[in-house]
Design an enzyme around this catalytic site. Structure first.
Site, PDB file in Angstrom:
ATOM      1  N   ASP A   1     -35.051  -4.265  17.786  1.00  0.00           N
ATOM      2  CA  ASP A   1     -35.199  -5.726  17.780  1.00  0.00           C
ATOM      3  C   ASP A   1     -35.547  -6.216  19.179  1.00  0.00           C
ATOM      4  O   ASP A   1     -34.720  -6.175  20.091  1.00  0.00           O
ATOM      5  CB  ASP A   1     -33.884  -6.360  17.288  1.00  0.00           C
ATOM      6  CG  ASP A   1     -33.945  -7.874  17.232  1.00  0.00           C
ATOM      7  OD1 ASP A   1     -35.002  -8.460  17.542  1.00  0.00           O
ATOM      8  OD2 ASP A   1     -32.911  -8.471  16.888  1.00  0.00           O
TER       9      ASP A   1
ATOM     10  N   HIS B   1     -44.819  14.306  22.743  1.00  0.00           N
ATOM     11  CA  HIS B   1     -43.623  14.875  22.109  1.00  0.00           C
ATOM     12  C   HIS B   1     -42.884  15.822  23.045  1.00  0.00           C
ATOM     13  O   HIS B   1     -41.680  16.041  22.884  1.00  0.00           O
ATOM     14  CB  HIS B   1     -44.025  15.600  20.826  1.00  0.00           C
ATOM     15  CG  HIS B   1     -42.941  15.681  19.800  1.00  0.00           C
ATOM     16  ND1 HIS B   1     -41.608  15.790  20.117  1.00  0.00           N
ATOM     17  CD2 HIS B   1     -42.978  15.662  18.441  1.00  0.00           C
ATOM     18  CE1 HIS B   1     -40.885  15.842  19.016  1.00  0.00           C
ATOM     19  NE2 HIS B   1     -41.691  15.769  17.987  1.00  0.00           N
TER      20      HIS B   1
END
Length: 469
Positions: A388, A167
């Site tokens: 995608d 992070h």
């Protein structure tokens, strides 16, 4: 979870390997910003995406496609292929851009997408098999890879993409930016990445001496921080709450008239769940409880030095609201909502993010208070459901598990209606009470301002508060 599987799941992993940038990248040291370099961000954040089989991709191996795309993407995001080093005595993190690469794992599962149930939500089934790193709110991030990827083929020819990323290197928007670039290379998009990554961490780095211009109450401990009703030794359960069109209409109708039109779905659900959760946890009426929200400085913060387009580092600040538990539960829903809105406004003021960077540097990465604090983050606009690789949009895209923060996710109920999914992890008795509080709150009548004042004068309080008195 409805439709939960009963068969014995298994996943066969291949040996871990390091995937390096496809071409030579600069060797250099890069400093993190003072927003990145916080102890509370020293963990590996997970993401997981599930994809159906696409007949047009028959014979195409998603593992090979994604592995090659990772190598190409790292040419542009080359610091991710390096390693953190810690400077002494300050413990400041820097990235040594070594080009060593990221961890990549190829895997095969014995189950099909349909075996996973009808509504995926954290914790997703078999997450420990579909991620190559264990889930943990803390991690040793120094001298270790900064990115871990596992691609798991399913028995139905679908696949699962699992990721862990430190992070300190990227926030949610930065992770989605990296994943979007990755999918562009996987699909062969000309000129990828279309959004060029920008480092420029100096934009959120302190100039000494630090100038703190705002009150950062989000880092101040609450009174009596050791007094909490939650313990790591509790037996925890999970439940995913769904907020569709009718639930949002109900909450909006209960909002104060001056907020009703402009308030976001995140604000409505966040304030509502904070209030319901507080009641379910049965705090003493005088116990101060806090709501923390992630605020994306890219879109909300007014600054003389705005975060540049393409910046993939941490550009998040925390907005904090607080109230005595009894007051929060006694007063109408609009009170909690107004506290949330005011907190977000404070975190969006001119210079707030730079002040926070200075605050973090001056206090040497202050600890993040957790006692009696509800932390929420909006991921409905993050873009994960648009990732995608060429097989179509994911069935689910989001965190693999529930840990410290409660995420608001894009989701669907069993009837197929789109809305907001709010997965919650709490001790089992609290979850049962929370379910009842949510049902009660969604069917509450709209209270006028005059009725609210009358209720307050009459000391109308929830049953759990009366039991405490």
């Amino acid at each position: 979870m409805a439709g939960a599987p009963t068969l014995a799941f298994s996943v066969r992993r291949r040996e871990r390997e390091l995937v390096a940038p496809a071409r030579q990248t600069p060797y250099e040291f890069k400093m993190l910003s003072d927003i990145d370099d916080q102890d509370i961000l020293r963990f590996n954040r997970s993401g997981i995406l599930f994809y159906h089989h696409n007949p047009s991709k028959s014979g195409v191996d998603p593992v090979k496609v994604i592995k090659a795309a990772v190598s190409e993407t790292l040419v542009h995001f080359y610091p991710l292929a390096g390693r953190f080093r810690e400077l002494r005595p300050t413990r400041k993190l820097v990235v040594e851009c070594t080009g060593e690469g990221v961890v990549f794992v190829e895997a095969d599962a014995n189950f099909r997408m349909d075996d996973l149930g009808t509504a995926l939500a954290p914790p997703v089934p078999c997450y420990d098999m579909l991620l190559c790193e264990p889930e943990s709110p803390t991690a040793d991030v120094v001298d270790r890879p900064l990115l871990f990827v596992q691609v798991t083929r399913l028995a139905c020819s679908g696949f699962v993409f699992g990721i862990h990323i430190c992070h300190c290197m990227a926030d949610g928007s930065g992770i989605v930016q990296f994943l979007t670039a990755l999918t562009e290379f996987a699909r062969g998009v000309p000129g990828a990445p279309t959004l060029k990554p920008v480092w420029e961490r100096e934009a959120l780095t302190t100039r000494w001496p630090p100038t703190i211009t705002h009150d950062h109450q989000e880092y101040a401990p609450l009174p009596n921080p050791s007094k909490d009703v939650l313990s790591p030794t509790d037996a925890y359960a999970h439940h995913a709450f769904f907020f569709g069109a009718s639930e949002i209409r109900s909450l909006r109708s209960q909002a104060p008239p001056d907020l009703r039109a402009a308030i976001s779905r995140f604000d409505l659900v966040g304030a509502f769940m904070w209030r319901c959760r507080t009641a379910a946890l049965r705090y003493d009426p005088g116990d101060v409880v806090r709501l923390h929200m992630f605020v994306n400085a890219r879109v909300r913060n007014r600054s003389k030095r705005p975060v540049p387009r393409g910046y993939y580092g941490n550009a998040i600040v925390f907005a904090a609201a607080s109230a005595p538990a009894g007051e929060l539960c006694r007063r109408p829903f609009g009170h909690a909502l107004r506290l949330l809105v005011e907190a977000k406004a404070r975190a969006s003021e001119e210079g707030y993010v730079q002040s926070l960077a200075n605050f973090n540097a001056a206090h040497r990465r202050p600890p993040f208070p957790k006692a009696r604090t509800y932390l929420i983050s909006d991921m409905t606009q993050a873009g994960l459901m648009a990732i995608d690789f060429g097989w179509g949009k994911p069935v689910y895209g989001g965190p693999a598990t529930t840990m410290l923060a409660t995420f608001h996710l894009e989701g669907r109920n069993e009837a197929g209606e789109a809305g907001i999914m709010v997965p919650v992890r709490l001790p089992n008795p609290v979850i049962l009470r929370l379910i009842q509080e949510v049902k009660k709150g969604l069917t509450a009548r709209v209270t006028s301002e005059f009725e609210a004042l009358d209720d307050a004068k009459a000391n109308v309080v929830p049953d759990y508060v009366l039991a405490k008195l």
